[in-house]
Scaffold this motif. Structure first.
Motif, PDB file in Angstrom:
ATOM      1  N   LEU A   1       0.836  -1.203   0.000  1.00 48.75           N
ATOM      2  CA  LEU A   1       0.000   0.000   0.000  1.00 48.75           C
ATOM      3  C   LEU A   1       0.876   1.261   0.000  1.00 48.75           C
ATOM      4  O   LEU A   1       0.605   2.226  -0.727  1.00 48.75           O
ATOM      5  N   LEU A   2       1.945   1.230   0.776  1.00 47.84           N
ATOM      6  CA  LEU A   2       2.828   2.391   0.847  1.00 47.84           C
ATOM      7  C   LEU A   2       3.443   2.695  -0.518  1.00 47.84           C
ATOM      8  O   LEU A   2       3.505   3.860  -0.945  1.00 47.84           O
ATOM      9  N   ASN A   3       3.873   1.636  -1.207  1.00 47.12           N
ATOM     10  CA  ASN A   3       4.448   1.836  -2.531  1.00 47.12           C
ATOM     11  C   ASN A   3       3.429   2.418  -3.511  1.00 47.12           C
ATOM     12  O   ASN A   3       3.753   3.275  -4.344  1.00 47.12           O
ATOM     13  N   ARG A   4       2.184   1.928  -3.412  1.00 49.32           N
ATOM     14  CA  ARG A   4       1.134   2.464  -4.294  1.00 49.32           C
ATOM     15  C   ARG A   4       0.903   3.952  -4.020  1.00 49.32           C
ATOM     16  O   ARG A   4       0.787   4.756  -4.954  1.00 49.32           O
ATOM     17  N   LEU A   5       0.866   4.307  -2.746  1.00 48.63           N
ATOM     18  CA  LEU A   5       0.641   5.716  -2.385  1.00 48.63           C
ATOM     19  C   LEU A   5       1.799   6.592  -2.859  1.00 48.63           C
ATOM     20  O   LEU A   5       1.601   7.673  -3.426  1.00 48.63           O
ATOM     21  N   ASN A   6       3.023   6.113  -2.636  1.00 53.94           N
ATOM     22  CA  ASN A   6       4.204   6.877  -3.060  1.00 53.94           C
ATOM     23  C   ASN A   6       4.220   7.091  -4.576  1.00 53.94           C
ATOM     24  O   ASN A   6       4.510   8.178  -5.071  1.00 53.94           O
ATOM     25  N   ALA A   7       3.922   6.030  -5.317  1.00 51.29           N
ATOM     26  CA  ALA A   7       3.921   6.141  -6.772  1.00 51.29           C
ATOM     27  C   ALA A   7       2.887   7.156  -7.233  1.00 51.29           C
ATOM     28  O   ALA A   7       3.114   7.915  -8.181  1.00 51.29           O
ATOM     29  N   GLY A   8       1.750   7.200  -6.537  1.00 50.75           N
ATOM     30  CA  GLY A   8       0.719   8.169  -6.901  1.00 50.75           C
ATOM     31  C   GLY A   8       1.148   9.604  -6.648  1.00 50.75           C
ATOM     32  O   GLY A   8       0.847  10.511  -7.429  1.00 50.75           O
ATOM     33  N   PHE A   9       1.876   9.821  -5.543  1.00 53.45           N
ATOM     34  CA  PHE A   9       2.336  11.181  -5.263  1.00 53.45           C
ATOM     35  C   PHE A   9       3.455  11.613  -6.211  1.00 53.45           C
ATOM     36  O   PHE A   9       3.630  12.804  -6.467  1.00 53.45           O
ATOM     37  N   ASP A  10       4.226  10.642  -6.734  1.00 51.24           N
ATOM     38  CA  ASP A  10       5.311  10.994  -7.645  1.00 51.24           C
ATOM     39  C   ASP A  10       4.804  11.623  -8.947  1.00 51.24           C
ATOM     40  O   ASP A  10       5.562  12.331  -9.617  1.00 51.24           O
ATOM     41  N   ILE A  11       3.561  11.361  -9.327  1.00 53.80           N
ATOM     42  CA  ILE A  11       3.063  11.919 -10.586  1.00 53.80           C
ATOM     43  C   ILE A  11       2.400  13.285 -10.382  1.00 53.80           C
ATOM     44  O   ILE A  11       1.901  13.883 -11.334  1.00 53.80           O
ATOM     45  N   ILE A  12       2.365  13.771  -9.141  1.00 57.03           N
ATOM     46  CA  ILE A  12       1.881  15.138  -8.880  1.00 57.03           C
ATOM     47  C   ILE A  12       3.064  16.091  -9.087  1.00 57.03           C
ATOM     48  O   ILE A  12       4.115  15.931  -8.476  1.00 57.03           O
ATOM     49  N   THR A  13       2.887  17.075  -9.955  1.00 54.19           N
ATOM     50  CA  THR A  13       3.986  17.969 -10.312  1.00 54.19           C
ATOM     51  C   THR A  13       4.189  19.042  -9.239  1.00 54.19           C
ATOM     52  O   THR A  13       3.295  19.315  -8.414  1.00 54.19           O
ATOM     53  N   LEU A  14       5.374  19.674  -9.275  1.00 49.20           N
ATOM     54  CA  LEU A  14       5.670  20.776  -8.350  1.00 49.20           C
ATOM     55  C   LEU A  14       4.699  21.933  -8.571  1.00 49.20           C
ATOM     56  O   LEU A  14       4.281  22.599  -7.617  1.00 49.20           O
ATOM     57  N   GLU A  15       4.328  22.181  -9.843  1.00 52.58           N
ATOM     58  CA  GLU A  15       3.400  23.274 -10.132  1.00 52.58           C
ATOM     59  C   GLU A  15       2.036  22.998  -9.510  1.00 52.58           C
ATOM     60  O   GLU A  15       1.385  23.917  -8.983  1.00 52.58           O
ATOM     61  N   GLU A  16       1.593  21.752  -9.531  1.00 51.50           N
ATOM     62  CA  GLU A  16       0.304  21.409  -8.933  1.00 51.50           C
ATOM     63  C   GLU A  16       0.336  21.562  -7.416  1.00 51.50           C
ATOM     64  O   GLU A  16      -0.614  22.072  -6.805  1.00 51.50           O
ATOM     65  N   ARG A  17       1.440  21.143  -6.814  1.00 48.72           N
ATOM     66  CA  ARG A  17       1.576  21.313  -5.354  1.00 48.72           C
ATOM     67  C   ARG A  17       1.597  22.799  -4.996  1.00 48.72           C
ATOM     68  O   ARG A  17       0.986  23.228  -4.007  1.00 48.72           O
ATOM     69  N   GLN A  18       2.321  23.624  -5.804  1.00 48.01           N
ATOM     70  CA  GLN A  18       2.408  25.056  -5.529  1.00 48.01           C
ATOM     71  C   GLN A  18       1.051  25.725  -5.651  1.00 48.01           C
ATOM     72  O   GLN A  18       0.711  26.630  -4.884  1.00 48.01           O
ATOM     73  N   GLU A  19       0.252  25.277  -6.593  1.00 45.28           N
ATOM     74  CA  GLU A  19      -1.083  25.848  -6.766  1.00 45.28           C
ATOM     75  C   GLU A  19      -1.942  25.611  -5.522  1.00 45.28           C
ATOM     76  O   GLU A  19      -2.676  26.504  -5.080  1.00 45.28           O
ATOM     77  N   ILE A  20      -1.837  24.416  -4.954  1.00 44.70           N
ATOM     78  CA  ILE A  20      -2.585  24.129  -3.721  1.00 44.70           C
ATOM     79  C   ILE A  20      -2.044  24.977  -2.572  1.00 44.70           C
ATOM     80  O   ILE A  20      -2.810  25.540  -1.779  1.00 44.70           O
ATOM     81  N   TYR A  21      -0.717  25.089  -2.491  1.00 44.86           N
ATOM     82  CA  TYR A  21      -0.105  25.900  -1.430  1.00 44.86           C
ATOM     83  C   TYR A  21      -0.593  27.350  -1.523  1.00 44.86           C
ATOM     84  O   TYR A  21      -0.979  27.958  -0.516  1.00 44.86           O
ATOM     85  N   ASN A  22      -0.581  27.901  -2.728  1.00 44.69           N
ATOM     86  CA  ASN A  22      -0.999  29.291  -2.902  1.00 44.69           C
ATOM     87  C   ASN A  22      -2.470  29.489  -2.545  1.00 44.69           C
ATOM     88  O   ASN A  22      -2.860  30.567  -2.098  1.00 44.69           O
ATOM     89  N   LYS A  23      -3.276  28.459  -2.748  1.00 43.71           N
ATOM     90  CA  LYS A  23      -4.688  28.575  -2.409  1.00 43.71           C
ATOM     91  C   LYS A  23      -4.871  28.826  -0.912  1.00 43.71           C
ATOM     92  O   LYS A  23      -5.731  29.603  -0.503  1.00 43.71           O
ATOM     93  N   TRP A  24      -4.020  28.175  -0.106  1.00 42.96           N
ATOM     94  CA  TRP A  24      -4.243  28.212   1.337  1.00 42.96           C
ATOM     95  C   TRP A  24      -3.428  29.266   2.072  1.00 42.96           C
ATOM     96  O   TRP A  24      -3.711  29.540   3.245  1.00 42.96           O
ATOM     97  N   PHE A  25      -2.453  29.843   1.412  1.00 40.90           N
ATOM     98  CA  PHE A  25      -1.595  30.782   2.127  1.00 40.90           C
ATOM     99  C   PHE A  25      -1.747  32.200   1.593  1.00 40.90           C
ATOM    100  O   PHE A  25      -2.780  32.549   1.047  1.00 40.90           O
ATOM    101  N   ALA A  26      -0.710  33.000   1.678  1.00 42.50           N
ATOM    102  CA  ALA A  26      -0.827  34.465   1.660  1.00 42.50           C
ATOM    103  C   ALA A  26      -1.691  35.028   0.554  1.00 42.50           C
ATOM    104  O   ALA A  26      -2.416  35.972   0.758  1.00 42.50           O
ATOM    105  N   LYS A  27      -1.608  34.500  -0.638  1.00 41.00           N
ATOM    106  CA  LYS A  27      -2.249  35.181  -1.749  1.00 41.00           C
ATOM    107  C   LYS A  27      -3.770  35.130  -1.682  1.00 41.00           C
ATOM    108  O   LYS A  27      -4.434  35.833  -2.399  1.00 41.00           O
ATOM    109  N   ARG A  28      -4.298  34.317  -0.809  1.00 40.91           N
ATOM    110  CA  ARG A  28      -5.750  34.242  -0.714  1.00 40.91           C
ATOM    111  C   ARG A  28      -6.341  35.463  -0.038  1.00 40.91           C
ATOM    112  O   ARG A  28      -7.467  35.853  -0.285  1.00 40.91           O
ATOM    113  N   GLU A  29      -5.523  36.127   0.789  1.00 41.25           N
ATOM    114  CA  GLU A  29      -6.094  37.171   1.640  1.00 41.25           C
ATOM    115  C   GLU A  29      -6.501  38.406   0.868  1.00 41.25           C
ATOM    116  O   GLU A  29      -7.511  39.030   1.148  1.00 41.25           O
TER     117      GLU A  29
END
Length: 935
Positions: free
Chosen positions: A214-242
């Motif tokens: 299960l751990l390997n399956r989860l890790n493999a799934g996270f590996d296909i999430i790009t840095l740009e996609e992670r940054q977009e989620i980060y920006n949603k929740w932090f400073a730029k939302r205000e």
């Protein structure tokens, strides 16, 4: 950690285990990462898992609970995976850990009222809030065993404790970057820029021990999430939302006068005002995001903000972020604590330790120049100052404007020596995040719209010392506009008013020629402008001032600017700053404060602006107005006055010229300095602009030559030489211009006396003031009332004592708690102070009772107008942290001398009148009955 590429490839080639639904443990109260809002799980972690589900075509189900139960759910296999959890020793035997989810700093958040907190030591006297169970308190205890904690069961209880004022600090993960409207209140009380970082926590996914497929399956799934996609989620929740549509600007606190925040968190400073003007010119909405230097840069690097408004960089030391605008340049010098021999070189510090900022652009230069001096890096100026005072370092290198301002604010500037032999230029750049490179052109184009004169005006507000200015001094050319050049052609002559005997500033010498500092300055102005300045000589300042006010002269060479004078004149930037002093008989011990002259008689020459200032700020001092210095010294010789108040150079020159060895001079920090300006009559606006450019164009060498010529002071008892020369000019350093040393008391002894006096002054303040509101207490009120009665009996003025009792205060206290009640009392004290004059006293008498002592009343019934203003002002709502409330006030008024000649009797009379108001419906005022007051 994420599996290697080979492991991932191998895993994908194998037949995957099938899961109808993967159940994921999520906490319900860890904002903004994982929590429940309106019955649904949400947060950064939830969004990341939902993206994982979408990209891997796998159904998931979130199982929410409090934090401690999320671990138990995984142990008991109620869930398949924990959404985000940190590796700890006790968890290693229970879980296998996988892909990184998020990292967050661990911070101690400090209440806005606590000052100079840079580490755990300063928090030892206060309780610190923490949630139980937690490893955070243990982390702090390992660093400082003297910290005491108040534990809470969950976040909700902790927040209640914070709102109730139960703790002055608390430890938490860095969720304050999250701008969620429900948390604005706590942001206001515990601003992010006052946080103290003690570490970082990194979270990862976790499965039950041994569930590797299960751990390997989860890790493999996270590996296909790009840095740009992670940054977009980060920006949603932090400073730029205000701030939708606003440019978010990082600024580093603790860097005044360049940038910082006031006590209420409002951004202020030179760079802040420059960016506000940029915003106005470009019609761009901006929002400042204050934080510590490290966190403000971290926000920019992570894309949480768009721009850092000003950060020092060089080729050797830089952040790696794109540079937009070379905003400014500062000059840093070495500041040494306590001892430094200026006759020796900097090598006297070999083997010592000097503090530098971690990101200082000149650190490589310093290492190369002084290889035998040790270096210790600091995050803030306060850290460096504290380390120097504690003997951990010998001193530090920092921008002179910052150091001098902070040292003056803490009244310790006399203990530090500025070594100008060590000097580094720091270029300050506006930086942009890597995602916002397109902003560079917009930023630069916007600053190009700002004129040099506009930048000079902003700088002059913040940088008082002319040699420290960048915009005002970086160009030595004297540039005039077309209309200014035309004006000089049309107006080749101007009249300048001076006083005939005001040495060393301006006087007529034995040959009948105008001499002094003013003459030299206008000779320099002639060289720059080509104008001829004809001096009109006046026997007294009072006659000169009246003619200037009546527009009978064009220019006054040396005048103090004030609001009332701006109605009829233009003023240049201050070109001279001189301390006030008092001359007394030599038998008088050295005096450290103007307040020592309460009840004493001081002579002041007629027409001086300071007469009004003394009358308003120090009404206990008796002012004797004289025609000139000759009259004043005759009165002092005869014992009819206690001292002569004048500018220090004038006093020193007069004593020297007249060989008055029986007198001495006292200089006080609390009296301040006189700022000299060139005054130009209101109708000559172009001439006013030209004279401002003359002041800005004067070089260091010009000023040095003037000082060397006119400030040749011999021995004057009672003056410290460093005080004299530091205050003479706002242009020139001390050491380079001293001609003859002034006889001083032993420096070490005087320094210790000064420290003792400051300590005694602080104790006296605590003994005489209310600790919560800072207002005078009952004891000081009675003392001031007695002084006022004595003073007013001589000048036939009236006094009123207004006794105030709040209506409805008990209900606020009972409903919202004592902390909110205290908050209300503080706001009420601030409103009362805003209604009072400088000569009045507002005191807290006890509980919800206040007393206002109103002095210098021409009519006793003026007190009724004061009472009406108080009732009207206090009727406005008070916006408190937990509620908006309304209160009233009942006021009793006693009058002196009508209601008695004793302080206690007068206060009792006002108190009785107040109770009569209470009995008759409250929220009004009433005068005391004179018939019931005994003599």
């Amino acid at each position: 950690m994420s599996p290697s590429a080979n492991a991932t490839k191998q895993f994908k080639s194998q037949k995957q285990p099938q899961y109808d639904v993967i159940k994921i443990a999520v906490a319900n109260d860890l904002l903004p990462y994982q929590y429940v809002d309106k019955g649904k799980p949400t947060g950064l972690v939830v969004d990341l898992w939902e993206l994982w589900s979408k990209k891997n075509n796998q159904k998931i189900e979130f199982v929410t609970s409090n934090w401690s139960e999320t671990e138990l759910n995984l142990v008991n296999q109620t869930v398949d995976v924990h959404s985000a959890i940190a590796i700890r020793e006790e968890r290693v035997d229970l879980f296998d850990f996988g892909h990184d989810i998020y990292s967050t700093p661990i911070n101690i958040y400090v209440h806005k009222d606590l000052q100079m907190v840079s580490g755990l030591e300063e928090l030892e006297p206060f309780l610190m809030g923490a949630i139980r169970p937690t490893n955070l308190s243990q982390l702090i205890t390992n660093k400082n065993a003297n910290i005491s904690f108040r534990y809470y069961e969950n976040w909700s209880d902790l927040l209640d404790g914070i709102y109730n004022g139960e703790v002055k600090s608390f430890v938490s993960y860095d969720f304050f970057a999250f701008r969620y409207e429900d948390y604005q209140r706590i942001n206001d009380l515990f601003p992010a820029f006052k946080s103290v970082n003690i570490g970082e926590i990194k979270t990862q996914i976790a499965v039950k021990k041994g569930d590797i497929r299960l751990l390997n399956r989860l890790n493999a799934g996270f590996d296909i999430i790009t840095l740009e996609e992670r940054q977009e989620i980060y920006n949603k929740w932090f400073a730029k939302r205000e701030s939708e549509g606003a440019l978010l600007l990082s600024l580093s606190v603790g860097a005044k006068p360049f940038m910082g925040v006031n006590a209420d968190g409002t951004p202020v400073g030179l760079f802040v005002d420059m960016w506000k003007l940029w915003s106005n010119k470009t019609k761009t909405k901006i929002k400042f995001v204050p934080n510590t230097a490290n966190l403000s840069m971290k926000s920019l690097k992570e894309g949480a903000t768009n721009v850092h408004i000003g950060y020092p960089e060089s080729m050797a030391t830089n952040s790696g972020l794109p540079r937009a605008k070379h905003l400014y340049s500062t000059f840093s010098h070495l500041f040494i604590y306590d001892k430094y021999d200026f006759e020796k070189s900097v090598e006297q510090l070999n083997g010592e330790t000097i503090g530098l900022y971690k990101d200082s652009p000149y650190q490589q230069q310093f290492k190369a120049s002084y290889p035998n001096i040790n270096i210790q890096f600091f995050d803030s100026l306060d850290d460096a100052i504290n380390a120097a005072i504690q003997g951990k370092i010998a001193g530090f290198v920092v921008a002179s404007q910052m150091a001098n301002k902070r040292l003056e604010e803490n009244s310790i500037s006399d203990r530090f020596h500025q070594v100008k032999d060590v000097e580094y230029e720091s270029k300050i750049y506006s930086l942009v995040s890597n995602q916002d490179k397109s902003l560079i052109r917009k930023i630069n184009d916007g600053f190009d719209l700002i004129s040099e004169q506009e930048l000079v005006e902003i700088e002059n507000r913040w940088i008082t010392e002319i040699p420290d200015r960048y915009f005002g001094t970086k160009k030595s050319k004297f540039n005039l506009t077309t209309d200014e050049k035309a004006w000089l052609v049309e107006n080749p002559n101007m009249t300048v008013a001076i006083v005939e005997d005001w040495k060393p500033y301006e006087f007529v010498d034995d040959d009948g020629e105008v001499s002094g500092i003013s003459r030299d300055m206008f000779d320099l102005a002639t060289r720059l402008t080509g104008q001829t300045y004809e001096f009109k000589i006046y026997p007294t300042w009072e006659e000169l001032y009246q003619d200037f006010k009546d527009e009978k002269v064009d220019i006054v060479a040396n005048i103090t600017a004030s609001d009332d004078r701006r109605a009829f004149a233009h003023f240049t930037t201050a070109y001279w700053r001189t301390p006030w002093s008092v001359i007394t008989h030599k038998s008088i011990d050295n005096v450290g404060s103007i307040k020592k002259f309460y009840g004493k008689r001081l002579a002041i020459i007629q027409g001086y602006q300071i007469i009004k200032d003394i009358h308003d700020k120090y009404p206990q001092i008796i002012i004797h107005v004289v025609k000139d210095f000759d009259e004043a010294q005759e009165l002092l010789k005869a014992g009819l006055i206690d001292g002569i108040l004048d500018l220090m150079p004038v006093s020193a020159q007069y004593l020297q010229d007249n060989s008055l060895q029986q007198f001495k001079i006292h200089v006080f920090d609390d009296l301040g300095s006189d700022n000299a300006h060139i005054g130009v009559k209101k109708s000559l606006s172009v001439q006013g602009r030209i004279m401002e450019k003359v002041v800005q164009a004067m070089s260091k060498e010009d000023i040095e030559n003037i000082l060397k010529r006119w400030h040749k002071v011999d021995v004057v008892a009672g003056i410290k030489s460093e005080v004299y020369w530091r205050n003479i000019s706002i242009f020139v350093g001390i050491a380079s211009i001293i001609i003859l040393a002034i006889l001083i008391w032993n420096r070490r002894l005087k320094s210790e006396i000064l420290l003792r006096e400051k300590a005694e002054q602080k104790l006296r303040h605590l003994a005489s003031h209310d600790p919560m509101t800072g207002l005078p207490n009952r004891s000081l009120l009675i003392d001031r009332l007695k002084q006022a009665m004595s003073h007013h009996s001589r000048n036939n003025k009236n006094i009123a004592i207004l006794f105030l009792d709040l209506d409805g205060f008990k209900e606020v206290n009972d409903t919202f708690g004592h902390d909110v009640g205290d908050e209300l009392l503080i706001q009420i004290s601030e409103r009362l102070l805003s209604l009072s004059r400088n000569s009045d006293t507002v005191a807290r008498f006890g509980g919800d009772e206040f007393v206002m002592l109103a002095t210098n009343l021409n009519e006793s019934n003026q007190a009724a107008k004061v009472a009406e203003k108080i009732i009207a002002d206090l009727s406005d709502p008070f916006v408190l942290s937990r509620a908006t409330v309304n209160v009233g006030v009942s006021i009793g008024i006693a009058k002196y001398p009508q209601n008695g000649h004793d302080a206690t009797v007068l206060i009792k009379a006002a108190d009785d009148a107040m109770y009569a108001v209470k009995a008759n419906g409250k929220n009004s005022y009433q005068f005391a009955d004179t018939s019931s007051i005994s003599s």
